[in-house]
Design a protein around this motif. Structure first.
Motif, PDB file in Angstrom:
ATOM      1  N   GLU A  94      28.898  30.732  56.074  1.00 22.97           N
ATOM      2  CA  GLU A  94      29.404  32.096  56.234  1.00 22.97           C
ATOM      3  C   GLU A  94      30.695  32.277  55.436  1.00 22.97           C
ATOM      4  N   ARG A  95      31.540  31.250  55.464  1.00 24.10           N
ATOM      5  CA  ARG A  95      32.786  31.342  54.706  1.00 24.10           C
ATOM      6  C   ARG A  95      32.520  31.502  53.213  1.00 24.10           C
ATOM      7  N   ARG A  96      31.570  30.726  52.698  1.00 21.52           N
ATOM      8  CA  ARG A  96      31.213  30.842  51.284  1.00 21.52           C
ATOM      9  C   ARG A  96      30.704  32.239  50.949  1.00 21.52           C
ATOM     10  N   ARG A  97      29.905  32.806  51.862  1.00 18.21           N
ATOM     11  CA  ARG A  97      29.387  34.156  51.628  1.00 18.21           C
ATOM     12  C   ARG A  97      30.530  35.176  51.586  1.00 18.21           C
ATOM     13  N   LEU A  98      31.470  35.060  52.520  1.00 16.67           N
ATOM     14  CA  LEU A  98      32.594  35.993  52.562  1.00 16.67           C
ATOM     15  C   LEU A  98      33.514  35.819  51.351  1.00 16.67           C
ATOM     16  N   VAL A  99      33.752  34.568  50.958  1.00 13.54           N
ATOM     17  CA  VAL A  99      34.568  34.312  49.764  1.00 13.54           C
ATOM     18  C   VAL A  99      33.887  34.888  48.538  1.00 13.54           C
ATOM     19  N   GLN A 100      32.555  34.747  48.470  1.00 14.07           N
ATOM     20  CA  GLN A 100      31.826  35.290  47.327  1.00 14.07           C
ATOM     21  C   GLN A 100      31.910  36.804  47.289  1.00 14.07           C
ATOM     22  N   GLU A 101      31.895  37.443  48.458  1.00 16.62           N
ATOM     23  CA  GLU A 101      32.048  38.908  48.510  1.00 16.62           C
ATOM     24  C   GLU A 101      33.393  39.320  47.917  1.00 16.62           C
ATOM     25  N   ILE A 102      34.426  38.566  48.238  1.00 17.64           N
ATOM     26  CA  ILE A 102      35.754  38.862  47.682  1.00 17.64           C
ATOM     27  C   ILE A 102      35.744  38.679  46.165  1.00 17.64           C
ATOM     28  N   ARG A 103      35.142  37.571  45.715  1.00 15.93           N
ATOM     29  CA  ARG A 103      35.081  37.320  44.275  1.00 15.93           C
ATOM     30  C   ARG A 103      34.281  38.395  43.553  1.00 15.93           C
ATOM     31  N   ASP A 104      33.184  38.810  44.161  1.00 14.33           N
ATOM     32  CA  ASP A 104      32.363  39.859  43.543  1.00 14.33           C
ATOM     33  C   ASP A 104      33.153  41.166  43.423  1.00 14.33           C
ATOM     34  N   ALA A 105      33.894  41.516  44.468  1.00 17.66           N
ATOM     35  CA  ALA A 105      34.699  42.744  44.439  1.00 17.66           C
ATOM     36  C   ALA A 105      35.804  42.632  43.395  1.00 17.66           C
ATOM     37  N   ARG A 106      36.408  41.439  43.315  1.00 17.64           N
ATOM     38  CA  ARG A 106      37.452  41.226  42.301  1.00 17.64           C
ATOM     39  C   ARG A 106      36.870  41.326  40.897  1.00 17.64           C
ATOM     40  N   ASP A 107      35.697  40.712  40.694  1.00 14.66           N
ATOM     41  CA  ASP A 107      35.043  40.767  39.373  1.00 14.66           C
ATOM     42  C   ASP A 107      34.676  42.203  39.005  1.00 14.66           C
ATOM     43  N   GLN A 108      34.220  42.961  40.011  1.00 14.53           N
ATOM     44  CA  GLN A 108      33.863  44.360  39.749  1.00 14.53           C
ATOM     45  C   GLN A 108      35.096  45.143  39.307  1.00 14.53           C
ATOM     46  N   HIS A 109      36.223  44.885  39.959  1.00 15.82           N
ATOM     47  CA  HIS A 109      37.461  45.555  39.556  1.00 15.82           C
ATOM     48  C   HIS A 109      37.851  45.153  38.143  1.00 15.82           C
TER      49      HIS A 109
ATOM     50  N   GLU B 131      40.103  56.603  37.822  1.00 12.40           N
ATOM     51  CA  GLU B 131      39.542  56.783  39.162  1.00 12.40           C
ATOM     52  C   GLU B 131      38.534  55.681  39.486  1.00 12.40           C
ATOM     53  N   VAL B 132      37.718  55.311  38.485  1.00 14.70           N
ATOM     54  CA  VAL B 132      36.749  54.226  38.693  1.00 14.70           C
ATOM     55  C   VAL B 132      37.489  52.917  38.960  1.00 14.70           C
ATOM     56  N   GLN B 133      38.517  52.655  38.161  1.00 19.89           N
ATOM     57  CA  GLN B 133      39.290  51.430  38.345  1.00 19.89           C
ATOM     58  C   GLN B 133      39.984  51.420  39.711  1.00 19.89           C
ATOM     59  N   ASP B 134      40.568  52.547  40.089  1.00 22.76           N
ATOM     60  CA  ASP B 134      41.264  52.634  41.378  1.00 22.76           C
ATOM     61  C   ASP B 134      40.290  52.440  42.549  1.00 22.76           C
ATOM     62  N   ALA B 135      39.090  53.024  42.413  1.00 20.60           N
ATOM     63  CA  ALA B 135      38.100  52.874  43.477  1.00 20.60           C
ATOM     64  C   ALA B 135      37.679  51.411  43.617  1.00 20.60           C
ATOM     65  N   ALA B 136      37.495  50.745  42.469  1.00 24.16           N
ATOM     66  CA  ALA B 136      37.131  49.325  42.512  1.00 24.16           C
ATOM     67  C   ALA B 136      38.257  48.492  43.115  1.00 24.16           C
ATOM     68  N   TRP B 137      39.499  48.868  42.810  1.00 26.37           N
ATOM     69  CA  TRP B 137      40.644  48.151  43.388  1.00 26.37           C
ATOM     70  C   TRP B 137      40.703  48.350  44.904  1.00 26.37           C
ATOM     71  N   ARG B 138      40.460  49.577  45.345  1.00 25.37           N
ATOM     72  CA  ARG B 138      40.464  49.842  46.790  1.00 25.37           C
ATOM     73  C   ARG B 138      39.351  49.055  47.487  1.00 25.37           C
ATOM     74  N   ASP B 139      38.178  48.997  46.844  1.00 24.05           N
ATOM     75  CA  ASP B 139      37.072  48.230  47.419  1.00 24.05           C
ATOM     76  C   ASP B 139      37.444  46.751  47.517  1.00 24.05           C
ATOM     77  N   TYR B 140      38.075  46.245  46.477  1.00 26.35           N
ATOM     78  CA  TYR B 140      38.489  44.833  46.464  1.00 26.35           C
ATOM     79  C   TYR B 140      39.483  44.551  47.588  1.00 26.35           C
ATOM     80  N   GLN B 141      40.466  45.436  47.725  1.00 26.67           N
ATOM     81  CA  GLN B 141      41.460  45.250  48.779  1.00 26.67           C
ATOM     82  C   GLN B 141      40.832  45.356  50.171  1.00 26.67           C
TER      83      GLN B 141
END
Length: 207
Positions: free
Chosen positions: A127-142, A54-64
């Motif tokens: 702004e693009r770097r910030r948004l890309v970093q948000e994606i990377r952070d979510a991916r790393d969390q997953h 469930e934790v992994q799935d939640a992190a995946w949903r957040d990443y997506q």
């Protein structure tokens, strides 16, 4: 009642069958206790695996969700940054041309435009770097949730294997007890039949 060799033999066989039945029952009970403990452990391992999943799935949903939310904005920022960069280049080219033509006022105006476009492009990049970093952070969390899930799954698989072995052993002990009980019942019946015969013969001799 006089001694009877066959009756004594059947009594001995009944006693042995009784002991075998008792031993088989004890072994079956011990196997059941191990099976019960293994079943409880399996339940805990399953719960642990489910929580990790469930934790992994939640992190995946957040990443997506972050990807889907930031992706279109990043594409727009790319196009806007390219537009601003081109406008900056054009403005500086015009400023250079005006400078060559000794038109200082126009050169300064075009240069100011160029700097504004340059800042605009840099803002888009930031702004693009910030948004890309948000994606990377979510991916790393997953990705950080994956080792815990793999561990929980490995624990579950190991515990389930143990449970299945113990379950099979208990079922074997059940069958052994059933056979021992049937053997005892047969031995007891044979003894009772012989005892009835011996008593009947004894009774006839007394008459």
């Amino acid at each position: 009642m006089p001694p009877d060799v066959e009756l004594d033999r059947l009594k001995t066989e009944q006693d042995r069958a009784f002991q075998r039945r008792q031993d088989a029952y004890q072994a079956m009970q011990q196997a059941w206790e191990r099976r019960s403990a293994a079943r409880d452990a399996l339940g805990r391992a399953y719960d642990g695996k489910q929580r990790a999943s469930e934790v992994q799935d939640a992190a995946w949903r957040d990443y997506q969700m972050v990807r889907q939310s930031n992706g279109p904005r990043i594409d727009w920022l790319n196009s806007q940054q390219e537009r601003a960069f081109q406008n900056m280049k054009d403005a500086f080219d015009r400023a250079s041309a005006a400078h060559d033509a000794r038109d200082g006022a126009s050169a300064r105006s075009y240069a100011d435009q160029g700097h504004r476009y340059k800042q605009e492009a840099q803002d888009y990049v930031a702004e693009r770097r910030r948004l890309v970093q948000e994606i990377r952070d979510a991916r790393d969390q997953h990705e950080r949730t994956q080792p815990a899930f793999r561990y929980a799954r490995a624990v579950f698989d190991r515990v389930k294997s143990t449970h299945d072995d113990v379950k099979a052993e208990h079922e074997r002990k059940q069958e052994e007890f059933k056979r021992a009980k049937k053997a005892f019942d047969n031995a007891a019946l044979a003894f009772k039949k012989r005892l009835k015969v011996v008593r009947a013969e004894t009774q006839r001799r007394r008459q």
